[in-house]
Design an enzyme around this catalytic site. Structure first.
Site, PDB file in Angstrom:
ATOM      1  N   ALA A   1       0.821  -1.214   0.000  1.00  0.00           N
ATOM      2  CA  ALA A   1       0.000   0.000   0.000  1.00  0.00           C
ATOM      3  C   ALA A   1       0.854   1.263   0.000  1.00  0.00           C
ATOM      4  O   ALA A   1       0.378   2.342  -0.332  1.00  0.00           O
ATOM      5  CB  ALA A   1      -0.937  -0.009   1.202  1.00  0.00           C
TER       6      ALA A   1
ATOM      7  N   CYS B   1      14.926   4.917 -15.195  1.00  0.00           N
ATOM      8  CA  CYS B   1      15.758   5.398 -16.300  1.00  0.00           C
ATOM      9  C   CYS B   1      17.242   5.183 -15.990  1.00  0.00           C
ATOM     10  O   CYS B   1      17.655   5.276 -14.826  1.00  0.00           O
ATOM     11  CB  CYS B   1      15.502   6.882 -16.552  1.00  0.00           C
TER      12      CYS B   1
ATOM     13  N   ASN C   1      11.971  -5.642  -6.022  1.00  0.00           N
ATOM     14  CA  ASN C   1      10.887  -4.674  -5.914  1.00  0.00           C
ATOM     15  C   ASN C   1      11.012  -3.942  -4.567  1.00  0.00           C
ATOM     16  O   ASN C   1      11.199  -4.580  -3.525  1.00  0.00           O
ATOM     17  CB  ASN C   1       9.537  -5.398  -6.008  1.00  0.00           C
TER      18      ASN C   1
ATOM     19  N   HIS D   1       8.302  -2.040 -17.870  1.00  0.00           N
ATOM     20  CA  HIS D   1       8.871  -2.993 -16.915  1.00  0.00           C
ATOM     21  C   HIS D   1       7.930  -4.169 -16.734  1.00  0.00           C
ATOM     22  O   HIS D   1       6.751  -4.090 -17.071  1.00  0.00           O
ATOM     23  CB  HIS D   1       9.129  -2.325 -15.557  1.00  0.00           C
TER      24      HIS D   1
END
Ligand SMILES: [Zn+2]
Ligand SMILES: [Zn+2]
Ligand SMILES: [Zn+2]
Length: 338
Positions: free
Chosen positions: A21, A42, A75, A165
């Protein structure tokens, strides 16, 4: 804190992941804020993300530094926790286990490209090489049973950042959808002595009304009982259960076909959000005669509504035959241009 919970009625796993969240929502911003905002994906902004777990040069070599073409990172807001120690599994009425696993992001290009179909075939081949290599890598981790590779493109498909991605989530449990496909395909094999996916390919080629594209290596069609309008599957013609054993040459063929199909969806369906995902056999085996890896492409041209949520079955307002015709020829069957 992440936790897998098993629903006692549906047998579905749910990942409870409150940490997710907190992730930033780039799509909620106005276009001005978005264009002035700094994109963490980037090239040159590597310090904005966790340290990479793999990076590839233009020739597909693994590199530690220097100009990368594809970069894999953990992640920052993972759905599962990459930890060694696990809380013990609860096996009473409420069944749960520690949400251990791996959640990686595959950054598909160094420049700020947002449309997958604008990447070159060579670049997409590198992305698929990264998928295969990461899956092969995590296969060796005894904590894990399966790796789901998927892409969310566009806010409607669940993406929160626009730079091209995709993601990998590897878990100690085999996802419900895969478990269902494994059970059904094993049943079919037992009854008919052949792979149900190979049989689908044979039939879709024999009467190509749902065929979208074919090459020597791959076949793409809209499945007979597509759940979503323009749902398209890509299957390798040669039987293989595990995506992670795919050779380089085939990955190139897959990349070319996928880009072609997504390019057509973008052009013909007014640039929809979409998901694609790879379905493959779990890590615990090396070869299954009844299972056949495949890619499922799901453009977001309709919403999942009350009936679907309630029934778990779908109403699809475009016939798969019509969808395939549009994706194959660029027009409706009656000749109208889309
Ligand atoms: Zn970017
Ligand atoms: Zn097969
Ligand atoms: Zn599938």
């Amino acid at each position: 804190m992440s936790e897998f919970r098993k629903d006692p009625l549906s047998d579905h796993w749910v990942i409870i992941a409150p940490n997710r969240a907190e992730r930033p929502e780039q799509f909620g911003l106005g276009s001005l804020e978005r264009s002035t905002g700094r994109c963490p994906f980037c090239r040159g902004h590597e310090a904005d993300t966790p340290a990479q777990t793999a990076a590839y040069s233009a020739t597909g070599r693994l590199i530690d530094q220097g100009p990368w073409q594809v970069r894999v990172i953990p992640n920052k807001f993972p759905a599962v926790e990459n930890v060694r120690e696990q809380r013990p599994e609860q096996r009473d009425f409420f069944r749960s286990r520690h949400g251990v696993g791996v959640h990686e992001v595959i950054i598909e290009c160094p420049d700020h490209v947002t449309a997958f179909s604008h990447l070159s075939d060579q670049q997409i081949s590198l992305v698929f090489q990264a998928y295969r290599d990461r899956m092969a890598y995590w296969r060796g981790d005894p904590r894990l049973a399966y790796a789901q590779i998927f892409k969310n493109s566009g806010a409607s498909a669940g993406a929160s950042l626009e730079h091209a991605h995709s993601q990998l989530i590897a878990t100690p449990v085999v996802p419900t959808q895969i478990e269902n496909e494994l059970v059904r395909s094993a049943d079919y094999f037992q009854q008919h002595g052949r792979c149900v996916f190979c049989e689908m390919i044979r039939r879709e080629l024999a009467d190509p009304i749902r065929l979208v594209e074919q090459t020597e290596q791959f076949v793409a069609f809209c499945p007979f009982a597509s759940q979503f309008p323009y749902e398209t599957w890509i299957l390798p013609r040669q039987h293989g259960s595990h995506f992670e054993f795919t050779e380089d040459g085939r990955l190139v063929g897959l990349a070319v076909m996928l880009r072609k199909i997504l390019g057509r969806m973008e052009h013909l369906l007014n640039d929809p959000g979409f998901n694609y995902l790879i379905h493959t056999a779990p890590f615990g085996s090396t070869h299954l005669s009844h299972y056949h890896w495949h890619v499922e492409i799901l453009p977001r041209v309709s919403n999942t509504a009350g009936f679907e949520w309630g029934a778990g079955d779908y109403i699809n307002m475009v016939t798969p035959e019509q969808a395939a015709h549009v994706l194959r020829f660029g027009r409706e069957p009656d000749g109208r241009q889309t």
